[in-house]
Design an enzyme around this catalytic site. Structure first.
Site, mmCIF file in Angstrom:
data_model
loop_
_atom_site.group_PDB
_atom_site.id
_atom_site.type_symbol
_atom_site.label_atom_id
_atom_site.label_comp_id
_atom_site.label_asym_id
_atom_site.label_seq_id
_atom_site.Cartn_x
_atom_site.Cartn_y
_atom_site.Cartn_z
ATOM 1 N N TRP A 120 2.870 7.986 -2.504
ATOM 2 C CA TRP A 120 4.261 8.174 -2.932
ATOM 3 C C TRP A 120 4.314 9.131 -4.128
ATOM 4 C CZ3 TRP A 120 7.203 7.564 -7.282
ATOM 5 C CH2 TRP A 120 8.599 7.499 -7.112
ATOM 6 N N LEU A 174 10.507 -20.532 -4.544
ATOM 7 C CA LEU A 174 9.443 -19.729 -3.939
ATOM 8 C C LEU A 174 8.150 -19.829 -4.754
ATOM 9 C CD1 LEU A 174 8.697 -17.285 -1.943
ATOM 10 C CD2 LEU A 174 9.463 -15.793 -3.793
ATOM 11 N N ASP A 212 0.835 -1.214 0.000
ATOM 12 C CA ASP A 212 0.000 0.000 0.000
ATOM 13 C C ASP A 212 0.866 1.259 0.000
ATOM 14 O OD1 ASP A 212 -2.359 1.378 -0.038
ATOM 15 O OD2 ASP A 212 -2.776 1.160 2.110
ATOM 16 N N HIS A 256 2.421 3.519 -9.059
ATOM 17 C CA HIS A 256 2.223 2.088 -9.329
ATOM 18 C C HIS A 256 3.435 1.501 -10.058
ATOM 19 C CE1 HIS A 256 -1.688 2.241 -7.658
ATOM 20 N NE2 HIS A 256 -2.230 2.974 -8.617
ATOM 21 N N GLU A 278 -12.351 -4.593 -4.386
ATOM 22 C CA GLU A 278 -12.829 -3.231 -4.100
ATOM 23 C C GLU A 278 -12.137 -2.175 -4.969
ATOM 24 O OE1 GLU A 278 -12.145 -5.495 -1.558
ATOM 25 O OE2 GLU A 278 -14.310 -5.823 -1.448
HETATM 26 C C1 IPE Z 1 -5.470 -2.860 -0.434
HETATM 27 O O1 IPE Z 1 -5.106 -1.529 -0.510
HETATM 28 C C2 IPE Z 1 -5.439 -3.491 -1.799
HETATM 29 C C3 IPE Z 1 -4.101 -3.648 -2.400
HETATM 30 C C4 IPE Z 1 -2.963 -3.355 -1.818
HETATM 31 C C5 IPE Z 1 -4.093 -4.209 -3.730
HETATM 32 P P1 IPE Z 1 -6.195 -0.366 -0.678
HETATM 33 O O2 IPE Z 1 -5.430 0.899 -0.728
HETATM 34 O O3 IPE Z 1 -7.099 -0.666 -1.817
HETATM 35 O O4 IPE Z 1 -7.033 -0.510 0.686
HETATM 36 P P2 IPE Z 1 -7.895 0.560 1.483
HETATM 37 O O5 IPE Z 1 -8.771 1.244 0.494
HETATM 38 O O6 IPE Z 1 -6.915 1.513 2.100
HETATM 39 O O7 IPE Z 1 -8.615 -0.241 2.503
HETATM 40 C C1 IPE Z 2 -1.551 0.208 -3.402
HETATM 41 O O1 IPE Z 2 -1.330 1.575 -3.428
HETATM 42 C C2 IPE Z 2 -1.729 -0.364 -4.785
HETATM 43 C C3 IPE Z 2 -3.110 -0.775 -5.103
HETATM 44 C C4 IPE Z 2 -4.118 -0.749 -4.294
HETATM 45 C C5 IPE Z 2 -3.339 -1.250 -6.459
HETATM 46 P P1 IPE Z 2 -2.529 2.623 -3.420
HETATM 47 O O2 IPE Z 2 -2.867 2.963 -4.828
HETATM 48 O O3 IPE Z 2 -3.651 2.123 -2.596
HETATM 49 O O4 IPE Z 2 -1.833 3.863 -2.728
HETATM 50 P P2 IPE Z 2 -2.496 4.890 -1.717
HETATM 51 O O5 IPE Z 2 -3.076 4.101 -0.597
HETATM 52 O O6 IPE Z 2 -3.536 5.647 -2.480
HETATM 53 O O7 IPE Z 2 -1.352 5.746 -1.276
HETATM 54 MG MG MG Z 3 -4.103 2.342 -0.634
#
Ligand code: IPE
Ligand code: IPE
Ligand code: MG
Length: 240
Positions: free
Chosen positions: A28, A134, A23, A40, A70
């Protein structure tokens, strides 16, 4: 530096299965005035570093949360960027999997993904099925509740008329070859599961880090494992 930290890890007490909720990619990018997709892209580089470190360490199973059920709530351009990134990554990394003997498995609802991604997932899973190092479980269009529901429905359709047991249910999950989680790691300061591997994390240890995912290096994985090795796992019993 990394080697110093790695030396603190007890090779006889490695978590068999580590799950990572990667996450913080968006934050970032935002911190640098960049669009979310740049985050990403960097997050993918982090994932490669961490998977290589996990393989070198001799971990057996790693689960990476790539795209949740989600995440379809996000803007269309972010979703399509992620889908292109996933597809290109799966396609281009075969040599890396081969060199590092990484077996790729997928968890999540394959049927809800675009046809071209389904095809890439199916072929990389097939092309790496005999690798013995792995096992990398990629969670794409994955939700813990969704996985349990699909498992129960598959069981129901299987014609089994007995009682549903924990072992039977496990066998109907998306990746029954992957054992329950020993350690769940989440980056970027959030302290929630966000529908990550619910059944498999029943007795996992948790490690939360403030660091955003694109800032992760092997040392951060080593820190998580060292923390895990200092936990006292009791599984409901009493410490001897
Ligand atoms: C969880 O992160 C899903 C992934 C890392 C793929 P999110 O950023 O989607 O989760 P929430 O919205 O903070 O719960
Ligand atoms: C996690 O990073 C990657 C996915 C959920 C695909 P986020 O995109 O959720 O990054 P934040 O939480 O918005 O910083
Ligand atoms: Mg996130």
């Amino acid at each position: 530096m990394s080697e110093d930290k790695a030396a603190l890890i007890d090779p006889n007490n490695l978590p068999a299965h580590v799950g990572i909720i990667m996450d913080g990619n968006g934050r970032w990018a935002k911190n640098r005035g960049l669009i979310r997709s740049k985050g990403h892209r960097e997050g993918l580089e982090s994932a490669k570093r961490i998977v290589k470190a996990a393989a070198d360490l001799g971990l057996k199973y790693i689960s990476l949360y790539v795209f949740s059920t989600e995440n379809w709530k996000r803007a269309e351009d972010e979703i399509s960027f992620l889908m292109v990134l996933i597809k290109t990554y799966l396609k281009s990394e075969f040599q890396f999997y081969k060199d590092n003997k990484i077996k790729v498995v997928h968890s999540g609802d394959l049927s809800g993904l675009p046809a071209d991604i389904q095809k890439e997932i199916t072929s990389i899973v097939n092309d790496t099925k005999d690798f013995q190092g792995l096992t990398m479980n990629l969670l794409i269009n994955y939700g813990g509740k969704d996985e349990i529901l699909r498992a129960v429905n598959r069981w129901r359709r299987s014609g089994d008329t007995g009682e549903l047991t924990e072992e039977t249910l496990y066998g109907f999950l998306d990746s029954p070859v992957v054992p329950p989680l020993d350690l769940v790691v989440r980056s970027a300061g959030e302290k929630r599961l966000s529908n990550f591997l619910l059944w498999q994390s029943a007795y996992a240890e948790y490690y939360f880090s403030e660091k955003l995912w694109p800032d992760w290096y092997p040392d951060d994985l080593y820190d998580a494992i060292i923390a895990y090795q200092n936990r006292d796992r009791r599984f409901g019993g009493v410490k001897k």
